[in-house]
Design a protein around this motif. Structure first.
Motif, short mmCIF file in Angstrom:
data_model
loop_
_atom_site.label_atom_id
_atom_site.label_comp_id
_atom_site.label_asym_id
_atom_site.label_seq_id
_atom_site.Cartn_x
_atom_site.Cartn_y
_atom_site.Cartn_z
N VAL A 510 0.87 -1.17 0.00
CA VAL A 510 0.00 0.00 0.00
C VAL A 510 0.91 1.22 0.00
N VAL A 511 0.68 2.12 -0.97
CA VAL A 511 1.49 3.32 -1.12
C VAL A 511 0.61 4.53 -0.85
N VAL A 512 1.15 5.50 -0.10
CA VAL A 512 0.44 6.75 0.12
C VAL A 512 1.17 7.86 -0.63
N ILE A 513 0.41 8.64 -1.41
CA ILE A 513 0.95 9.69 -2.27
C ILE A 513 0.49 11.04 -1.73
N SER A 514 1.38 12.02 -1.71
CA SER A 514 1.04 13.35 -1.21
C SER A 514 -0.01 14.00 -2.12
N PRO A 515 -0.78 14.98 -1.62
CA PRO A 515 -1.86 15.58 -2.41
C PRO A 515 -1.39 16.20 -3.72
N ASP A 516 -0.11 16.64 -3.78
CA ASP A 516 0.37 17.24 -5.03
C ASP A 516 1.01 16.21 -5.95
N GLY A 517 1.02 14.93 -5.53
CA GLY A 517 1.56 13.87 -6.38
C GLY A 517 3.07 13.84 -6.48
N GLN A 518 3.76 14.66 -5.68
CA GLN A 518 5.21 14.77 -5.81
C GLN A 518 5.97 13.83 -4.89
N ARG A 519 5.34 13.39 -3.82
CA ARG A 519 6.04 12.55 -2.86
C ARG A 519 5.21 11.29 -2.61
#
Length: 563
Positions: A510-519
């Motif tokens: 399971v991967v969590v991505i920051s709201p801006d998609g950068q991290r």
């Protein structure tokens, strides 16, 4: 602010008078229909936001008068000083803030200010105050009516008592009635005076609300931010007055009754009073409860960083399902899992304690979303063009909607269901009238899942191993792709801060991505303490901050998410 917003600033500079039809808050001038096009394609102004002049004209006068640039140095604000809680231009920093060390870019401060805690706090506080004033007015009206009824009852008792007494008590009777009337009149005058103050406060609060709504719809981010500072002070003053209402005793109920002199009952000759008006004060039970007693900060509260997110296992669950593709949580804590199989398809509902509640057979079940009042929606993947609404209370299919295409992942947005329609792209169906319409015509791969946050759609593509975030109009905000960390992304969900959780079936994580998609961050993987095997579905519960993750077969895990 421009001296005359009704004429085009650019044309006026060229000594040509043309009416403006839009207002640019960043340029601080109006634009005519000819100049709009140049303004929208110019490199320096193409990103500026404009509003129709009629909308801008409708903003409160106080907002229009807010200076959006430094009045001392006649330069644009560029920095916000957190120490002095004020915006600054470059010269301000040199002249007045050269020893300050806590600066924030003004663009970062005003970004999404209308979604900030401070903006929402004012909106909620105003609503609370209006509701409280409404209850206060109703309570005062009831108090006046009660006093009137008490007055009538007392006068009746006085008259009844007088009939049984000698005529020489008439003077005492009249004196007592006058005393009662005077006492009531004074109390009524006091209450009416208090009601006038309350109505004045009510008007002020509604003016705040009206201004707040207009700001929300038409003011620029900078106007909103700067006027919030002034508005917070005015509202704080009004709120202090409301907070003082109970303490001042203005809402105390006054009870009047009659106490007949015992000697009067014996008809003694030396009776000097007819009776006594007794007043009892009872505190009101109407309390003003502020939405949030902590002072909201004008600076937006930073979202939870993906680096700080922590999963704590609550329980492991037997899903009693194979080929799970979708899952969700109901308000009562029950968990729902789909079985997507051409041989046998069904929904499994599991109680909070892990015991099976019931299974319901369906033609096919791919993804599942909770709607309201025991109703869930279920998509059909490639096996059917139908989306079914199922009543979990009565365990029956309540409605079948033919959408005319395959339907995979699904999410609820206001009163619309947004779903992945494969070759027909992103589509939505209105829950009010069942009308189906297209959002984008770009083809989606099979088995795509979708989530929504604010005005954005985020969806997966297991064939290209991508996660894409777009606006509701289809404009791409960002695309995440890193096959070293995420392969075959299936189910997707978003938390309250816009962090995106994606389950990778082939990468078994399971991967969590920051709201801006950068991290990004791998928050769960095959070597974690739980038995993660071919994970296929997940759901983030926004109310409880719990994350439900399901393997393809038989096993699921419920986590608390903290930071």
């Amino acid at each position: 602010m421009a001296c005359n917003w009704s004429v085009c600033g650019i044309c006026d500079f060229r000594h040509v008078t043309k009416p403006s039809i839009v207002w640019c808050s960043e340029c601080e001038e109006g634009l005519c229909d000819d100049c709009i096009e140049h303004h929208s394609i110019s490199k320096s102004s193409r990103d500026h936001n404009t509003v129709p002049i009629s909308y801008y004209q409708n903003l409160p006068t106080e907002v229009l008068q807010v200076a959006q640039s430094c009045t001392k140095h006649n330069q644009k604000y560029q920095i916000f000083c957190k120490i002095h809680d004020c915006p600054c231009c470059k010269k301000c920093i040199i002249d007045e803030h050269n020893e300050c060390k806590e600066f924030v870019d003004i663009d970062d401060v005003i970004k999404n200010v209308k979604l900030s805690n401070a903006f929402n706090e004012i909106e909620l506080t105003l609503s609370c105050m209006v509701e409280y004033i409404k209850r206060v007015k109703k309570d005062c009206d009831e108090n006046l009516l009660s006093i009137k009824e008490q007055k009538e009852q007392i006068e009746t008792k006085i008259i009844q008592a007088r009939v049984a007494i000698n005529n020489h008590l008439n003077l005492l009777e009249q004196t007592l009635i006058e005393t009662l009337s005077l006492t009531i009149a004074k109390k009524n005058t006091k209450i009416h005076h208090f009601l006038k103050l309350v109505e004045k406060t009510d008007k002020e609060i509604k003016d705040f609300q009206s201004n707040h709504l207009k700001i929300k719809e038409h003011a620029s981010e900078l106007q909103t931010f700067l006027f919030l500072k002034q508005m917070e002070h005015d509202i704080a003053t009004t709120e202090e007055y409301i907070q003082s209402i109970n303490k001042s005793g203005s809402l105390n109920h006054h009870h009047f009754s009659l106490k007949i002199d015992t000697t009067l009952e014996k008809l003694a000759i030396n009776v000097t009073v007819f009776g006594k008006i007794v007043e009892e004060t009872r505190p009101s039970d109407i309390l003003f409860v502020r939405h949030n007693n902590k002072q909201a900060q004008i600076l937006p509260v930073p979202a939870k960083s993906i680096d700080d997110l922590k999963l704590t296992l609550v329980q492991s669950i037997n899903t009693y399902s194979e080929d799970v593709r979708g899952c969700t949580m109901l308000p009562d804590g029950r968990m729902v899992f789909t079985c997507y199989s051409c041989l046998e398809s069904y929904l499994t509902v599991i109680k909070p304690d892990g015991r099976i509640d019931f299974k319901i057979n369906t033609d096919v079940a791919f993804d599942v979303v909770y709607l309201k009042e025991d109703i869930i929606a279920v998509t059909s993947g490639r096996f059917s063009d139908n989306i079914k609404l199922i009543d979990t209370k009565f365990k029956t299919v309540k409605k079948t909607i033919n959408v005319g295409s395959s339907n995979d992942g699904m999410a609820l947005k206001d009163k619309d269901l947004i779903y992945c329609g494969r070759e027909k792209g992103l589509r939505k169906i209105s829950l009010d009238d069942g009308f189906v319409s297209s959002i984008t015509n770009s083809k989606l791969s099979e088995l795509s899942h979708i989530a929504t946050f604010s005005d954005n759609f985020i969806y997966t593509d297991c064939k290209t191993n991508t996660v894409t975030c777009t606006t509701q109009q289809g404009q791409v905000n960002w695309i995440f792709k890193d096959e070293s960390i995420l392969k075959c992304p299936f189910s997707i969900s978003v938390d309250n801060d816009g962090n995106v959780y994606v389950v990778g079936r082939d990468s078994c994580n399971v991967v969590v991505i920051s709201p801006d998609g950068q991290r990004y961050r791998q928050i769960l993987h095959v070597f974690s303490l739980v038995d993660l095997q071919k994970p296929s579905a997940l759901h983030y519960d926004l109310v409880t901050n719990k994350l439900l993750i399901s393997n393809s077969q038989n096993k699921a895990f419920l986590f608390n998410v903290t930071s």
